[in-house]
Design a protein around this motif. Structure first.
Motif, PDB file in Angstrom:
ATOM      1  N   ASP A  96       0.583  -1.110  -0.299  1.00 41.54           N
ATOM      2  CA  ASP A  96      -0.295  -0.003   0.159  1.00 41.54           C
ATOM      3  C   ASP A  96       1.088   1.281  -0.341  1.00 41.54           C
ATOM      4  N   ARG A  99       2.355   2.345  -3.621  1.00 40.56           N
ATOM      5  CA  ARG A  99       0.952   1.995  -4.645  1.00 40.56           C
ATOM      6  C   ARG A  99       0.815   3.986  -4.121  1.00 40.56           C
ATOM      7  N   GLU A 103       1.789   6.438  -7.124  1.00 35.78           N
ATOM      8  CA  GLU A 103       0.202   7.275  -7.481  1.00 35.78           C
ATOM      9  C   GLU A 103       0.801   8.431  -7.114  1.00 35.78           C
TER      10      GLU A 103
END
Length: 125
Positions: A96, A99, A103
């Protein structure tokens, strides 16, 4: 002859007494021997029962040890599963986090592209 009859009776009574005493002693010895045989048989039975009880206790001890080993293995497996779950959770958190970084970086790249595209003239295509 009068003297011979009492002596004969005395000897007969003494012989009878001796025979009776020997017979009683023989019976006592026989009873004692039979008693010893019975006692020996009882001791054998007691010994067999004692050995059977010891075997039973040994089997119960083995079962208890196996149950304890199984419980310890279950606890170890459970602890291993908890650790694996924690590791997976940490991995998920890492994924996470990666990620989110990706992003964020993509968003920054897009902003930079937009900024660069705004400042440069567009070529007709």
């Amino acid at each position: 002859m009068r003297v011979g009859v009492p002596i004969f009776l005395f000897l007969a009574a003494a012989g009878f007494h001796t025979a009776l005493t020997a017979s009683l002693e023989s019976a006592e010895k026989e009873d004692t021997f039979v008693g010893l045989e019975q006692l020996s048989e009882l001791q054998k039975r007691d010994q067999e029962e004692f050995e059977a009880a010891q075997m039973s206790e040994a089997v119960q001890d083995e079962n208890t040890e196996e149950e304890n080993d199984t419980q310890e293995e279950d606890m170890t497996d459970r602890d291993g599963n908890v650790e694996a779950d924690q590791h997976e959770s940490e991995s998920d958190e890492d994924v996470d986090g990666m990620r989110q970084k990706r992003e964020h970086l993509e968003a920054n790249v897009e902003e930079a592209d937009e900024t660069t595209n705004l400042g440069s003239p567009r070529l007709p295509g």
